[in-house]
Design a protein around this motif. Structure first.
Motif, PDB file in Angstrom:
ATOM      1  N   THR A  23      24.586 -73.819  -1.725  1.00  0.00           N
ATOM      2  CA  THR A  23      26.020 -73.662  -1.968  1.00  0.00           C
ATOM      3  C   THR A  23      26.743 -72.978  -0.814  1.00  0.00           C
ATOM      4  O   THR A  23      27.917 -73.268  -0.548  1.00  0.00           O
ATOM      5  N   ASP A  24      26.058 -72.064  -0.100  1.00  0.00           N
ATOM      6  CA  ASP A  24      26.722 -71.313   0.959  1.00  0.00           C
ATOM      7  C   ASP A  24      26.026 -71.398   2.307  1.00  0.00           C
ATOM      8  O   ASP A  24      26.455 -70.775   3.284  1.00  0.00           O
ATOM      9  N   SER A  25      24.947 -72.170   2.391  1.00  0.00           N
ATOM     10  CA  SER A  25      24.184 -72.218   3.640  1.00  0.00           C
ATOM     11  C   SER A  25      23.279 -73.449   3.662  1.00  0.00           C
ATOM     12  O   SER A  25      23.062 -74.096   2.644  1.00  0.00           O
TER      13      SER A  25
ATOM     14  N   MET B  22      25.330 -78.054  -2.118  1.00  0.00           N
ATOM     15  CA  MET B  22      25.101 -79.473  -2.385  1.00  0.00           C
ATOM     16  C   MET B  22      23.785 -79.706  -3.102  1.00  0.00           C
ATOM     17  O   MET B  22      23.616 -80.647  -3.862  1.00  0.00           O
TER      18      MET B  22
ATOM     19  N   TYR C 165      27.227 -71.414   6.168  1.00  0.00           N
ATOM     20  CA  TYR C 165      28.298 -72.313   6.605  1.00  0.00           C
ATOM     21  C   TYR C 165      29.369 -71.540   7.373  1.00  0.00           C
ATOM     22  O   TYR C 165      30.041 -72.099   8.244  1.00  0.00           O
TER      23      TYR C 165
ATOM     24  N   GLY D 239      34.760 -72.828   7.047  1.00  0.00           N
ATOM     25  CA  GLY D 239      35.810 -71.878   6.712  1.00  0.00           C
ATOM     26  C   GLY D 239      37.054 -72.036   7.568  1.00  0.00           C
ATOM     27  O   GLY D 239      37.058 -72.755   8.579  1.00  0.00           O
TER      28      GLY D 239
ATOM     29  N   PHE E  66      20.302 -78.196   1.757  1.00  0.00           N
ATOM     30  CA  PHE E  66      21.673 -77.722   1.598  1.00  0.00           C
ATOM     31  C   PHE E  66      21.826 -76.905   0.315  1.00  0.00           C
ATOM     32  O   PHE E  66      21.464 -77.354  -0.773  1.00  0.00           O
TER      33      PHE E  66
ATOM     34  N   GLU F 182      30.284 -83.957   4.311  1.00  0.00           N
ATOM     35  CA  GLU F 182      30.163 -82.897   3.309  1.00  0.00           C
ATOM     36  C   GLU F 182      30.156 -81.520   3.971  1.00  0.00           C
ATOM     37  O   GLU F 182      30.782 -80.574   3.479  1.00  0.00           O
ATOM     38  N   LEU F 183      29.444 -81.405   5.081  1.00  0.00           N
ATOM     39  CA  LEU F 183      29.398 -80.125   5.785  1.00  0.00           C
ATOM     40  C   LEU F 183      30.772 -79.729   6.313  1.00  0.00           C
ATOM     41  O   LEU F 183      31.159 -78.547   6.261  1.00  0.00           O
ATOM     42  N   ARG F 184      31.508 -80.696   6.803  1.00  0.00           N
ATOM     43  CA  ARG F 184      32.839 -80.388   7.353  1.00  0.00           C
ATOM     44  C   ARG F 184      33.753 -79.802   6.287  1.00  0.00           C
ATOM     45  O   ARG F 184      34.597 -78.948   6.581  1.00  0.00           O
ATOM     46  N   THR F 185      33.606 -80.243   5.062  1.00  0.00           N
ATOM     47  CA  THR F 185      34.468 -79.726   3.989  1.00  0.00           C
ATOM     48  C   THR F 185      34.118 -78.285   3.628  1.00  0.00           C
ATOM     49  O   THR F 185      34.915 -77.598   2.966  1.00  0.00           O
ATOM     50  N   LEU F 186      32.949 -77.820   4.051  1.00  0.00           N
ATOM     51  CA  LEU F 186      32.502 -76.475   3.702  1.00  0.00           C
ATOM     52  C   LEU F 186      32.803 -75.445   4.785  1.00  0.00           C
ATOM     53  O   LEU F 186      32.539 -74.251   4.605  1.00  0.00           O
TER      54      LEU F 186
END
Length: 308
Positions: free
Chosen positions: A16-18, A1, A43, A111, A14, A105-109
């Motif tokens: 891209t991956d963490s 983000m 994430y 796995g 935030f 936004e976090l929820r969409t990331l």
């Protein structure tokens, strides 16, 4: 983000991956947070995200880690106070809408395996070397060895008789941390195979944080040379918990490193000498790090040399 969200005692940045959690160094910031300084949380290490009302006009954004993903929380075993939870970000209530946006936004990331326990630690443990003063001794950890040096003013006669202790990580199976904020807190090192030994003793073992079990008749920590006990001002959370987490992470990592056991080629075929030399060098690194015993090192080295 690529954004940042500043809250009370911490800022979440935030990527891209963490998410990188940077803790403030202010006088009001809990000492555990100051000790941790910052933590990068992939994430992949998260199971869910919550947003709830807080106290005195605040909201609380919390990233819920997957069980088994963070050595710090595994060592703590549910004993941390809510105010010391490093996954909580407290914000003024007027920033609730912004916090809700980041929660979504976090929820969409998250796995597809977010609901499952992690198979290995995904969050980095606190860095070594480190040390702290317990009530009866000084504990040190350099990444491969844990040492206990007893104090004559606090150590029991049993510990003095046993002498100062040194424990290679390769010989350990887990740790047991009891918060110094509770009655009779301590840090105990569990030998490899402790769970199997307690099962052999008979029924009645209780689960131990850090990956082992203990029987009801286990020796008291103040008499156990593999444990240091806490007291008022000795072994505080911000020192002893990161220490326990670092030891636990090293133990798990050591247990997951297999000793090289490649088969000898059939029919007398010779291996590439350069490949054999590289294998021996790697084996030597494992031996120097304490991950392979002297006997295992000698036997495997002879086996590799026989392939030339």
């Amino acid at each position: 983000m690529g954004d940042a969200l500043a809250g009370i005692h911490a800022t979440w940045e935030f990527d891209t991956d963490s998410v990188l959690i940077r803790f403030e160094r202010g006088i009001r910031t809990p000492r555990l947070f100051q000790s941790l300084r910052e933590r990068r949380i992939p994430y992949a290490a998260l199971s869910s995200v919550t947003l709830t009302p807080g106290k005195r006009g605040t909201v609380v954004l919390r990233a819920v880690p997957r069980p088994g993903a963070d050595p710090l929380l595994e060592a703590a075993a549910g004993q941390l106070k809510e105010s010391l939870d490093p996954y909580r970000l407290v914000l003024p209530a007027e920033r609730g809408t912004l916090a809700e946006y980041y929660a979504d936004e976090l929820r969409t990331l998250l796995g597809s395996d977010a609901s499952l326990p992690a198979e290995r630690f995904l969050v980095t443990a606190p860095e070594t070397p480190m040390h702290f003063k317990a009530y009866d001794g000084r504990a040190g950890f350099d990444g491969t060895l844990v040492s206990f040096r007893w104090f004559w003013t606090g150590a029991s006669s049993a510990k003095w008789k046993a002498g100062d202790q040194t424990f290679p990580v390769a010989d350990l199976g887990g740790i047991e941390w009891r918060s110094p904020e509770a009655f009779e807190g301590y840090l105990r090192l569990l030998p490899r195979g402790a769970a199997a030994d307690s099962d052999a003793d008979g029924p009645g073992p209780e689960t131990v944080p850090g990956g082992g079990q203990t029987s009801a008749g286990q020796i008291q920590p103040d008499q156990d040379p593999s444990a240091v006990v806490f007291g008022l001002g000795y072994g505080p959370v911000h020192e002893s918990l990161p220490f326990a987490a670092a030891v636990l992470e090293s133990v798990r990592r050591t247990q997951s490193v297999p000793v090289a056991t490649a088969p000898v080629p059939v029919g007398g075929a010779r291996r590439d000498p350069a490949d054999i030399a590289e294998r021996i060098r790697h084996l030597g690194d494992l031996h120097q790090a304490g991950l392979v015993t002297d006997a295992e090192y000698s036997a495997k080295k002879a086996e590799l040399l026989a392939e030339l």
